[in-house]
Design a protein around this motif. Structure first.
Motif, PDB file in Angstrom:
ATOM      1  N   SER A  53      -7.915 -19.792   1.098  1.00 23.20           N
ATOM      2  CA  SER A  53      -7.581 -19.467  -0.294  1.00 23.20           C
ATOM      3  C   SER A  53      -7.064 -18.038  -0.426  1.00 23.20           C
ATOM      4  O   SER A  53      -6.188 -17.765  -1.245  1.00 23.20           O
ATOM      5  CB  SER A  53      -8.780 -19.696  -1.211  1.00 23.20           C
ATOM      6  OG  SER A  53      -9.823 -18.804  -0.905  1.00 23.20           O
ATOM      7  N   LEU A  54      -7.573 -17.125   0.388  1.00 21.76           N
ATOM      8  CA  LEU A  54      -7.148 -15.726   0.331  1.00 21.76           C
ATOM      9  C   LEU A  54      -5.664 -15.585   0.636  1.00 21.76           C
ATOM     10  O   LEU A  54      -4.943 -14.875  -0.064  1.00 21.76           O
ATOM     11  CB  LEU A  54      -7.972 -14.895   1.324  1.00 21.76           C
ATOM     12  CG  LEU A  54      -7.662 -13.407   1.409  1.00 21.76           C
ATOM     13  CD1 LEU A  54      -8.048 -12.721   0.104  1.00 21.76           C
ATOM     14  CD2 LEU A  54      -8.418 -12.793   2.568  1.00 21.76           C
ATOM     15  N   TYR A  55      -5.180 -16.285   1.646  1.00 20.82           N
ATOM     16  CA  TYR A  55      -3.791 -16.131   2.063  1.00 20.82           C
ATOM     17  C   TYR A  55      -2.867 -17.196   1.472  1.00 20.82           C
ATOM     18  O   TYR A  55      -1.670 -16.990   1.374  1.00 20.82           O
ATOM     19  CB  TYR A  55      -3.681 -16.108   3.583  1.00 20.82           C
ATOM     20  CG  TYR A  55      -4.356 -14.879   4.151  1.00 20.82           C
ATOM     21  CD1 TYR A  55      -3.805 -13.623   3.939  1.00 20.82           C
ATOM     22  CD2 TYR A  55      -5.558 -14.967   4.833  1.00 20.82           C
ATOM     23  CE1 TYR A  55      -4.427 -12.485   4.422  1.00 20.82           C
ATOM     24  CE2 TYR A  55      -6.181 -13.834   5.327  1.00 20.82           C
ATOM     25  CZ  TYR A  55      -5.612 -12.598   5.113  1.00 20.82           C
ATOM     26  OH  TYR A  55      -6.228 -11.472   5.576  1.00 20.82           O
ATOM     27  N   ASN A  56      -3.407 -18.320   1.076  1.00 19.99           N
ATOM     28  CA  ASN A  56      -2.577 -19.349   0.472  1.00 19.99           C
ATOM     29  C   ASN A  56      -2.215 -18.984  -0.969  1.00 19.99           C
ATOM     30  O   ASN A  56      -1.114 -19.261  -1.421  1.00 19.99           O
ATOM     31  CB  ASN A  56      -3.296 -20.696   0.514  1.00 19.99           C
ATOM     32  CG  ASN A  56      -2.373 -21.841   0.217  1.00 19.99           C
ATOM     33  OD1 ASN A  56      -1.300 -21.924   0.788  1.00 19.99           O
ATOM     34  ND2 ASN A  56      -2.782 -22.719  -0.658  1.00 19.99           N
ATOM     35  N   ALA A  57      -3.138 -18.342  -1.660  1.00 22.59           N
ATOM     36  CA  ALA A  57      -2.918 -18.006  -3.071  1.00 22.59           C
ATOM     37  C   ALA A  57      -2.094 -16.742  -3.257  1.00 22.59           C
ATOM     38  O   ALA A  57      -1.598 -16.503  -4.353  1.00 22.59           O
ATOM     39  CB  ALA A  57      -4.265 -17.859  -3.772  1.00 22.59           C
ATOM     40  N   SER A  58      -1.955 -15.935  -2.224  1.00 20.92           N
ATOM     41  CA  SER A  58      -1.261 -14.662  -2.382  1.00 20.92           C
ATOM     42  C   SER A  58      -0.236 -14.426  -1.271  1.00 20.92           C
ATOM     43  O   SER A  58      -0.598 -14.012  -0.169  1.00 20.92           O
ATOM     44  CB  SER A  58      -2.279 -13.520  -2.384  1.00 20.92           C
ATOM     45  OG  SER A  58      -1.617 -12.279  -2.426  1.00 20.92           O
ATOM     46  N   PRO A  59       1.040 -14.661  -1.569  1.00 21.34           N
ATOM     47  CA  PRO A  59       2.072 -14.371  -0.570  1.00 21.34           C
ATOM     48  C   PRO A  59       2.094 -12.896  -0.170  1.00 21.34           C
ATOM     49  O   PRO A  59       2.403 -12.558   0.972  1.00 21.34           O
ATOM     50  CB  PRO A  59       3.370 -14.767  -1.277  1.00 21.34           C
ATOM     51  CG  PRO A  59       2.964 -15.709  -2.349  1.00 21.34           C
ATOM     52  CD  PRO A  59       1.583 -15.299  -2.757  1.00 21.34           C
ATOM     53  N   LYS A  60       1.737 -12.023  -1.097  1.00 20.94           N
ATOM     54  CA  LYS A  60       1.712 -10.584  -0.788  1.00 20.94           C
ATOM     55  C   LYS A  60       0.690 -10.293   0.309  1.00 20.94           C
ATOM     56  O   LYS A  60       0.970  -9.571   1.266  1.00 20.94           O
ATOM     57  CB  LYS A  60       1.386  -9.783  -2.046  1.00 20.94           C
ATOM     58  CG  LYS A  60       1.292  -8.288  -1.796  1.00 20.94           C
ATOM     59  CD  LYS A  60       0.849  -7.557  -3.035  1.00 20.94           C
ATOM     60  CE  LYS A  60       0.604  -6.093  -2.709  1.00 20.94           C
ATOM     61  NZ  LYS A  60      -0.101  -5.396  -3.746  1.00 20.94           N
ATOM     62  N   ARG A  61      -0.497 -10.850   0.178  1.00 25.82           N
ATOM     63  CA  ARG A  61      -1.532 -10.624   1.200  1.00 25.82           C
ATOM     64  C   ARG A  61      -1.105 -11.201   2.543  1.00 25.82           C
ATOM     65  O   ARG A  61      -1.364 -10.617   3.589  1.00 25.82           O
ATOM     66  CB  ARG A  61      -2.857 -11.239   0.761  1.00 25.82           C
ATOM     67  CG  ARG A  61      -3.520 -10.468  -0.342  1.00 25.82           C
ATOM     68  CD  ARG A  61      -4.918 -10.996  -0.587  1.00 25.82           C
ATOM     69  NE  ARG A  61      -5.463 -10.372  -1.775  1.00 25.82           N
ATOM     70  CZ  ARG A  61      -5.988 -11.034  -2.786  1.00 25.82           C
ATOM     71  NH1 ARG A  61      -6.071 -12.342  -2.750  1.00 25.82           N
ATOM     72  NH2 ARG A  61      -6.460 -10.398  -3.833  1.00 25.82           N
ATOM     73  N   TYR A  62      -0.442 -12.352   2.507  1.00 31.24           N
ATOM     74  CA  TYR A  62       0.005 -12.943   3.759  1.00 31.24           C
ATOM     75  C   TYR A  62       1.088 -12.092   4.407  1.00 31.24           C
ATOM     76  O   TYR A  62       1.098 -11.922   5.630  1.00 31.24           O
ATOM     77  CB  TYR A  62       0.501 -14.381   3.536  1.00 31.24           C
ATOM     78  CG  TYR A  62       0.883 -15.066   4.811  1.00 31.24           C
ATOM     79  CD1 TYR A  62      -0.029 -15.194   5.859  1.00 31.24           C
ATOM     80  CD2 TYR A  62       2.155 -15.573   4.995  1.00 31.24           C
ATOM     81  CE1 TYR A  62       0.316 -15.810   7.046  1.00 31.24           C
ATOM     82  CE2 TYR A  62       2.511 -16.192   6.183  1.00 31.24           C
ATOM     83  CZ  TYR A  62       1.591 -16.311   7.203  1.00 31.24           C
ATOM     84  OH  TYR A  62       1.936 -16.918   8.377  1.00 31.24           O
TER      85      TYR A  62
END
Length: 125
Positions: A53-62
């Motif tokens: 959820s951390l990386y799927n919900a935020s393209p910036k974090r990925y």
């Protein structure tokens, strides 16, 4: 299977002698899931879900994670979901990705815990 309006209910209207059951493989996976719920595996499962959820919900974090991995001269895979119709296969794939890139995930989450602009999120990380 739908008890009230699904295919199972419609079949039982015309053939009440039929006994409808879930797919055998699905039943085994559900039993294994129940057996793991009371173990340390539930904590690992929660970690896998949070990573996804951390990386799927935020393209910036990925993107940030990929930049960090490039600095280490390695490529990184986005965490996959750890749930689905093939429960065991999804868990294994998610664990492989988490183990291969554990250092990058940990470093990125640690940096988020210090730099995120939202104090609530910072504490959560």
């Amino acid at each position: 299977m739908g008890v009230h309006a699904g295919l199972g209910a419609k079949v039982c209207e015309t053939a009440p002698w039929l006994v409808l059951v879930h797919c055998f493989n699905h039943r085994i996976e559900l039993a294994i899931k129940d057996a793991f719920d009371a173990s340390a595996f539930s904590k690992i499962d929660q970690m896998l879900r949070v990573l996804h959820s951390l990386y799927n919900a935020s393209p910036k974090r990925y993107r940030e994670l990929k930049q960090l991995a490039e600095a280490w001269e390695t490529s990184i895979l986005k965490p996959t979901k750890a749930t689905g119709t093939r429960w065991i296969e999804h868990k294994v794939n998610a664990m492989k990705i988490a183990l291969e890139h554990y250092g990058a995930f940990l470093s990125h989450i640690e940096s988020l815990s210090q730099t995120d602009s939202n104090p609530v999120k910072r504490a959560e990380f």
